[in-house]
Scaffold this motif. Structure first.
Motif, PDB file in Angstrom:
ATOM      1  N   THR A  26       0.849  -1.192   0.000  1.00  8.90           N
ATOM      2  CA  THR A  26       0.000   0.000   0.000  1.00  8.90           C
ATOM      3  C   THR A  26       0.888   1.246   0.000  1.00  8.90           C
ATOM      4  O   THR A  26       1.744   1.380   0.877  1.00  8.90           O
ATOM      5  N   PRO A  27       0.752   2.140  -0.962  1.00  9.14           N
ATOM      6  CA  PRO A  27       1.581   3.352  -0.991  1.00  9.14           C
ATOM      7  C   PRO A  27       1.430   4.136   0.315  1.00  9.14           C
ATOM      8  O   PRO A  27       0.317   4.291   0.828  1.00  9.14           O
ATOM      9  N   PRO A  28       2.535   4.626   0.883  1.00  9.19           N
ATOM     10  CA  PRO A  28       2.446   5.352   2.152  1.00  9.19           C
ATOM     11  C   PRO A  28       1.811   6.727   1.975  1.00  9.19           C
ATOM     12  O   PRO A  28       1.950   7.364   0.919  1.00  9.19           O
ATOM     13  N   ALA A  29       1.131   7.190   3.006  1.00  7.90           N
ATOM     14  CA  ALA A  29       0.551   8.529   2.964  1.00  7.90           C
ATOM     15  C   ALA A  29       1.638   9.583   3.030  1.00  7.90           C
ATOM     16  O   ALA A  29       1.504  10.667   2.468  1.00  7.90           O
ATOM     17  N   ASP A  30       2.748   9.266   3.709  1.00  5.82           N
ATOM     18  CA  ASP A  30       3.856  10.210   3.872  1.00  5.82           C
ATOM     19  C   ASP A  30       5.149   9.421   3.710  1.00  5.82           C
ATOM     20  O   ASP A  30       5.521   8.633   4.581  1.00  5.82           O
ATOM     21  N   ALA A  31       5.839   9.617   2.584  1.00  5.88           N
ATOM     22  CA  ALA A  31       7.047   8.837   2.285  1.00  5.88           C
ATOM     23  C   ALA A  31       8.151   9.101   3.302  1.00  5.88           C
ATOM     24  O   ALA A  31       8.860   8.170   3.718  1.00  5.88           O
ATOM     25  N   LYS A  32       8.318  10.342   3.742  1.00  3.01           N
ATOM     26  CA  LYS A  32       9.355  10.653   4.727  1.00  3.01           C
ATOM     27  C   LYS A  32       9.074   9.965   6.060  1.00  3.01           C
ATOM     28  O   LYS A  32       9.981   9.462   6.719  1.00  3.01           O
ATOM     29  N   GLN A  33       7.822   9.960   6.436  1.00  5.06           N
ATOM     30  CA  GLN A  33       7.445   9.298   7.678  1.00  5.06           C
ATOM     31  C   GLN A  33       7.663   7.795   7.579  1.00  5.06           C
ATOM     32  O   GLN A  33       8.096   7.143   8.542  1.00  5.06           O
ATOM     33  N   GLN A  34       7.396   7.225   6.413  1.00  2.00           N
ATOM     34  CA  GLN A  34       7.624   5.797   6.214  1.00  2.00           C
ATOM     35  C   GLN A  34       9.105   5.461   6.360  1.00  2.00           C
ATOM     36  O   GLN A  34       9.475   4.474   7.006  1.00  2.00           O
ATOM     37  N   ILE A  35       9.968   6.290   5.792  1.00  2.00           N
ATOM     38  CA  ILE A  35      11.410   6.051   5.872  1.00  2.00           C
ATOM     39  C   ILE A  35      11.894   6.161   7.311  1.00  2.00           C
ATOM     40  O   ILE A  35      12.698   5.343   7.789  1.00  2.00           O
ATOM     41  N   ALA A  36      11.409   7.165   8.027  1.00  2.00           N
ATOM     42  CA  ALA A  36      11.797   7.321   9.439  1.00  2.00           C
ATOM     43  C   ALA A  36      11.346   6.114  10.254  1.00  2.00           C
ATOM     44  O   ALA A  36      12.081   5.620  11.125  1.00  2.00           O
ATOM     45  N   ARG A  37      10.158   5.632   9.970  1.00  2.00           N
ATOM     46  CA  ARG A  37       9.662   4.459  10.676  1.00  2.00           C
ATOM     47  C   ARG A  37      10.504   3.234  10.306  1.00  2.00           C
ATOM     48  O   ARG A  37      10.813   2.395  11.162  1.00  2.00           O
ATOM     49  N   GLY A  38      10.886   3.126   9.048  1.00  2.00           N
ATOM     50  CA  GLY A  38      11.713   2.003   8.625  1.00  2.00           C
ATOM     51  C   GLY A  38      13.057   1.980   9.326  1.00  2.00           C
ATOM     52  O   GLY A  38      13.561   0.914   9.686  1.00  2.00           O
ATOM     53  N   GLU A  39      13.642   3.159   9.541  1.00  2.00           N
ATOM     54  CA  GLU A  39      14.915   3.225  10.265  1.00  2.00           C
ATOM     55  C   GLU A  39      14.745   2.708  11.689  1.00  2.00           C
ATOM     56  O   GLU A  39      15.567   1.933  12.189  1.00  2.00           O
ATOM     57  N   TYR A  40      13.676   3.122  12.340  1.00  2.00           N
ATOM     58  CA  TYR A  40      13.413   2.668  13.708  1.00  2.00           C
ATOM     59  C   TYR A  40      13.214   1.156  13.745  1.00  2.00           C
ATOM     60  O   TYR A  40      13.792   0.450  14.585  1.00  2.00           O
ATOM     61  N   LEU A  41      12.432   0.627  12.824  1.00  2.00           N
ATOM     62  CA  LEU A  41      12.162  -0.802  12.805  1.00  2.00           C
ATOM     63  C   LEU A  41      13.424  -1.610  12.496  1.00  2.00           C
ATOM     64  O   LEU A  41      13.637  -2.682  13.072  1.00  2.00           O
ATOM     65  N   ALA A  42      14.258  -1.100  11.598  1.00  2.00           N
ATOM     66  CA  ALA A  42      15.502  -1.799  11.281  1.00  2.00           C
ATOM     67  C   ALA A  42      16.425  -1.834  12.492  1.00  2.00           C
ATOM     68  O   ALA A  42      17.125  -2.831  12.731  1.00  2.00           O
ATOM     69  N   ARG A  43      16.415  -0.759  13.264  1.00  2.00           N
ATOM     70  CA  ARG A  43      17.255  -0.723  14.470  1.00  2.00           C
ATOM     71  C   ARG A  43      16.784  -1.739  15.502  1.00  2.00           C
ATOM     72  O   ARG A  43      17.584  -2.498  16.051  1.00  2.00           O
ATOM     73  N   ILE A  44      15.479  -1.765  15.782  1.00  2.27           N
ATOM     74  CA  ILE A  44      15.017  -2.686  16.817  1.00  2.27           C
ATOM     75  C   ILE A  44      15.003  -4.127  16.312  1.00  2.27           C
ATOM     76  O   ILE A  44      14.934  -5.060  17.106  1.00  2.27           O
ATOM     77  N   GLY A  45      15.100  -4.319  15.006  1.00  2.00           N
ATOM     78  CA  GLY A  45      15.271  -5.660  14.456  1.00  2.00           C
ATOM     79  C   GLY A  45      16.720  -6.108  14.444  1.00  2.00           C
ATOM     80  O   GLY A  45      17.025  -7.237  14.054  1.00  2.00           O
ATOM     81  N   ASN A  46      17.636  -5.203  14.867  1.00  2.00           N
ATOM     82  CA  ASN A  46      19.067  -5.503  14.979  1.00  2.00           C
ATOM     83  C   ASN A  46      19.695  -5.892  13.642  1.00  2.00           C
ATOM     84  O   ASN A  46      20.617  -6.707  13.577  1.00  2.00           O
ATOM     85  N   CYS A  47      19.206  -5.287  12.563  1.00  2.00           N
ATOM     86  CA  CYS A  47      19.697  -5.634  11.224  1.00  2.00           C
ATOM     87  C   CYS A  47      21.173  -5.283  11.046  1.00  2.00           C
ATOM     88  O   CYS A  47      21.931  -6.035  10.425  1.00  2.00           O
ATOM     89  N   MET A  48      21.582  -4.133  11.583  1.00  2.23           N
ATOM     90  CA  MET A  48      22.952  -3.681  11.373  1.00  2.23           C
ATOM     91  C   MET A  48      23.967  -4.620  12.008  1.00  2.23           C
ATOM     92  O   MET A  48      25.043  -4.861  11.447  1.00  2.23           O
ATOM     93  N   SER A  49      23.638  -5.169  13.162  1.00  2.00           N
ATOM     94  CA  SER A  49      24.589  -6.012  13.877  1.00  2.00           C
ATOM     95  C   SER A  49      25.032  -7.196  13.028  1.00  2.00           C
ATOM     96  O   SER A  49      26.224  -7.487  12.929  1.00  2.00           O
ATOM     97  N   CYS A  50      24.086  -7.886  12.423  1.00  2.00           N
ATOM     98  CA  CYS A  50      24.432  -9.068  11.628  1.00  2.00           C
ATOM     99  C   CYS A  50      24.952  -8.696  10.242  1.00  2.00           C
ATOM    100  O   CYS A  50      25.818  -9.394   9.696  1.00  2.00           O
ATOM    101  N   HIS A  51      24.428  -7.637   9.671  1.00  2.00           N
ATOM    102  CA  HIS A  51      24.757  -7.302   8.286  1.00  2.00           C
ATOM    103  C   HIS A  51      25.905  -6.306   8.157  1.00  2.00           C
ATOM    104  O   HIS A  51      26.036  -5.634   7.134  1.00  2.00           O
TER     105      HIS A  51
END
Length: 430
Positions: free
Chosen positions: A38-63
């Motif tokens: 579903t296209p986001p209502a606010d692309a900037k807000q989606q990106i900011a949320r994605g950064e938060y989710l990637a952090r709490i998913g610990n993506c950087m640690s493994c990758h």
């Protein structure tokens, strides 16, 4: 001739199991896989949320390899079957995910398949990430596409035979993987469901805090019930409401603070958990941290606590405790205090500390040998650390001091032997 016949029989059995697994897997395909974006209502807000989710998913640690570019992959993920190397998540078109779209990324997260349809090894925790919603998957992908592009080739897994045969993944998935998003429990609060969603999904807490079988699978009935982390050989304790071994006796605020800062008045994160706090959990919002804490504390005891091994005879144990008391006074009391109560939020208490008295002795021995280092976090930027004693204390001395702290100040636990200590001496912190 007999050896050759046995090998042929083994491969025949493998082919039969794989064929059955493929049949089972095809018959259990998840209809949610084709869920549209579903296209986001606010692309900037989606990106900011994605950064938060990637952090709490610990993506950087493994990758991120040590000394390497963030998210460019290359870090070895050790498993009992060999090493698997994390992939490049930057938007490089040749070596990363620059030519992926949100559907490709959703397939990887939700179904454990790469862009070309090949099965991913479950070192990538898609068994947990399958719980993530399509909107959150799209947000993470949108943020990853904003990262600097890094051209770094992915490394092939280095697995022992026969585990290097990807066809075996069909059998493994048929046994241990069922795709499916998290479904809210309407009888529970919004906060409880939020905590459950984060714990079961992006947090992938069960990946460490569960017992795995010989094939790396987790029994859902014992998930979060505690277990040894494969290869690293640290014990991840139960994350449930049990008052002795789990989180039942903790205050909600202390569970949340432990995740966000790495410390509580009586405890500090060390070992693999310190890395998780530093790279991931410290970024949780207060509401999300409390939601996870509340959810975990609501869980029942999933499995029986580990049993202690045979104890020494009274005379031997008393001698070790006596020797350990002097060693403790000379090496430990300045920080942990003669009372064993430590200094709140600085030096962890040893009195009443379940890590100290646990039947699983790996953690307490490893901290004495190799030191204990809490993570540096925004809430605790200059943590106090414990020096290693592997060079200054012998196996007998470490066994004596650990036996002492396991039986002082009201603590009561089995003695630790020099053989136990030597088992972990050559295995430093990850």
């Amino acid at each position: 001739m007999i050896g050759r016949a046995l090998r042929l029989l083994g491969w025949l059995m493998l082919a039969i199991v794989s064929a059955i697994a493929i049949w089972l897997f095809v018959g259990n395909r998840n209809p949610d896989l084709n869920q549209p974006s579903t296209p986001p209502a606010d692309a900037k807000q989606q990106i900011a949320r994605g950064e938060y989710l990637a952090r709490i998913g610990n993506c950087m640690s493994c990758h991120t390899a040590r000394g390497g570019q963030p998210y460019a992959g290359g870090r070895a993920i050790p498993t009992p079957f060999g090493d698997i190397y994390a992939s490049n998540l930057t938007p490089d078109k040749q070596t990363g995910i620059g030519d992926w779209n949100s559907d490709d990324f959703w397939r990887a997260m939700h179904d454990g398949r790469s862009k070309d349809g090949s099965l991913l090894y479950p070192a990538f925790p898609y068994t947990s990430f399958t719980k993530v919603t399509r909107a959150d998957s799209d947000a993470i992908f949108a943020w990853l596409q904003t990262l600097p592009s890094v051209n770094q080739q992915n490394r092939a897994p280095e697995l022992r035979s026969p585990y290097d045969n990807r066809w075996l993944l069909y059998a493994w998935r048929a046994l241990y993987f069922r795709p499916g998003q998290y479904a809210n429990d309407d009888s529970r609060s919004v906060a409880w469901n939020r905590g459950a969603y984060l714990t079961q999904g992006l947090g992938h807490c069960a990946a460490c805090h569960s017992t795995r079988n010989r094939f790396g699978g987790i029994d859902e009935k014992t998930a979060l019930g505690g277990g040894m982390i494969p290869v690293l050989n640290w014990y991840a304790p139960p994350l449930n409401g049990d008052r002795q071994d789990g989180l039942g006796a903790w205050e909600i605020e202390h569970i949340a603070a432990f995740m966000q800062t790495g410390i509580t008045p009586q405890r500090a994160a060390t070992g693999p958990m310190a890395e998780v706090v530093a790279g991931s959990l410290q970024h949780l919002t207060s509401d999300d941290a409390r939601a996870i804490a509340g959810y975990l504390q609501s869980l029942p005891q999933q499995s029986a606590p580990p049993l202690a091994g045979p104890d020494l005879r009274d005379e031997g144990k008393k001698a070790m405790i006596s020797a350990g008391a002097k060693l403790y006074k000379d090496n430990c009391a300045a920080c942990h205090q003669e009372s064993g109560r430590g200094v709140p939020s600085v030096y962890p208490a040893l009195a009443g500390n379940r890590t100290v008295t646990s039947p699983v002795i790996a953690n307490v021995i490893r901290v004495v040998l190799h030191g204990g280092f809490a993570p540096s976090t925004a809430g605790n930027p200059r943590p106090y650390g414990m020096p290693p004693f592997a060079q200054s204390l012998s196996d007998d001395e470490v066994a004596a001091v650990v036996t002492y702290i396991r039986n002082a100040w009201g603590n009561e636990a089995n003695a630790v032997s020099p053989v136990d200590v030597n088992r972990y001496r050559s295995r430093p912190l990850p």
